[in-house]
Design a protein around this motif. Structure first.
Motif, PDB file in Angstrom:
ATOM      1  N   TYR A   1       0.816  -1.218   0.000  1.00 41.22           N
ATOM      2  CA  TYR A   1       0.000   0.000   0.000  1.00 41.22           C
ATOM      3  C   TYR A   1       0.850   1.268   0.000  1.00 41.22           C
ATOM      4  N   ASP A   2       1.822   1.338   0.920  1.00 37.01           N
ATOM      5  CA  ASP A   2       2.654   2.540   1.013  1.00 37.01           C
ATOM      6  C   ASP A   2       3.470   2.752  -0.256  1.00 37.01           C
ATOM      7  N   ALA A   3       4.008   1.665  -0.796  1.00 38.64           N
ATOM      8  CA  ALA A   3       4.798   1.773  -2.028  1.00 38.64           C
ATOM      9  C   ALA A   3       3.929   2.241  -3.193  1.00 38.64           C
ATOM     10  N   LEU A   4       2.676   1.775  -3.231  1.00 38.78           N
ATOM     11  CA  LEU A   4       1.761   2.187  -4.296  1.00 38.78           C
ATOM     12  C   LEU A   4       1.437   3.681  -4.180  1.00 38.78           C
TER      13      LEU A   4
ATOM     14  N   GLY B   1       2.819   9.322  -6.257  1.00 44.03           N
ATOM     15  CA  GLY B   1       3.141  10.659  -5.770  1.00 44.03           C
ATOM     16  C   GLY B   1       2.318  11.119  -4.582  1.00 44.03           C
ATOM     17  N   GLN B   2       1.696  10.193  -3.862  1.00 44.61           N
ATOM     18  CA  GLN B   2       0.892  10.535  -2.683  1.00 44.61           C
ATOM     19  C   GLN B   2       1.772  10.504  -1.430  1.00 44.61           C
ATOM     20  N   ASP B   3       1.320  11.202  -0.407  1.00 42.94           N
ATOM     21  CA  ASP B   3       2.044  11.195   0.864  1.00 42.94           C
ATOM     22  C   ASP B   3       1.967   9.823   1.506  1.00 42.94           C
ATOM     23  N   VAL B   4       3.060   9.420   2.133  1.00 45.73           N
ATOM     24  CA  VAL B   4       3.110   8.157   2.868  1.00 45.73           C
ATOM     25  C   VAL B   4       3.282   8.502   4.337  1.00 45.73           C
ATOM     26  N   LYS B   5       2.371   7.980   5.155  1.00 41.91           N
ATOM     27  CA  LYS B   5       2.401   8.294   6.588  1.00 41.91           C
ATOM     28  C   LYS B   5       3.572   7.595   7.260  1.00 41.91           C
TER      29      LYS B   5
END
Length: 200
Positions: free
Chosen positions: A22-25, A30-34
């Motif tokens: 999920y985070d890698a996707l 180009g979305q923020d990763v928590k």
């Protein structure tokens, strides 16, 4: 999983390229990763905000006004109860985190398991306005020990650790919030005792 040397599923593929979880996707698009280690005050803000609104609602329901002394008492008591619920979700994790800074828990490990039950008991009895001879001393004791522990860890030892105040899995930093929680308990212990003795 073995073919791609990964430990978790699901894994995302675009064409023949493995993107990852999920985070890698999110990162791929180009979305923020928590960051799971990022400190936040969000849980504490949510607890205090809901407790405050509940206290105002109770005051309106019982007294027809939101500006009552009882609303203030309910706010602190409900906050204590909510904070206790957070700790009681996983007492083991809470007590382990609590051991990092609480002076009494470091001497008597079982205190870390007793603490959230004491906080819940004091909060619930203070909401009800009953059995002050139990709730006030409990709040005063755990608040005093907690305040001394937080003050020593943060302001004397200058340690930067996570607070167990909203449960063991929190990213709330130890400091002002935890000190405020303990000072609120001390205040309520003294306040409720004084009321019970008819001093005001």
């Amino acid at each position: 999983m073995e073919e791609h040397s990964v430990e978790t599923t699901p894994q995302t593929f675009i064409g023949n390229e493995r993107i990852g979880g999920y985070d890698a996707l999110r990162e791929f698009f180009g979305q923020d990763v928590k960051d799971d280690d990022e400190t936040t005050y969000q849980p504490v803000i949510a607890i205090f905000a809901v407790a405050f609104l509940m206290a105002l609602g109770l005051s309106w329901a019982f007294y027809g006004s939101i500006l009552t002394l009882r609303a203030f008492e309910w706010f602190i008591a409900i906050s204590m109860s909510f904070l206790a619920v957070q700790k009681l979700q996983d007492v083991e994790t809470f007590s382990t985190m609590f051991l990092n800074y609480d002076l009494l828990a470091q001497k008597w490990v079982r205190y870390g398991y007793v603490y959230p039950f004491g906080e819940a008991l004091a909060g619930i009895l203070m909401v009800a306005g009953a059995l002050v001879w139990i709730s006030a001393p409990v709040a005063l004791f755990i608040g005093t020990v907690g305040a001394a522990s937080v003050f020593k860890a943060v302001y004397i030892d200058k340690r930067e650790i996570k607070c167990a105040c909203v449960g063991g899995g929190s990213n709330v930093p130890l400091g002002f919030v935890s000190l405020t929680e303990n000072l609120m308990m001390i205040f309520m212990g003294v306040w409720m005792s004084a009321r019970a003795m008819g001093l005001f």
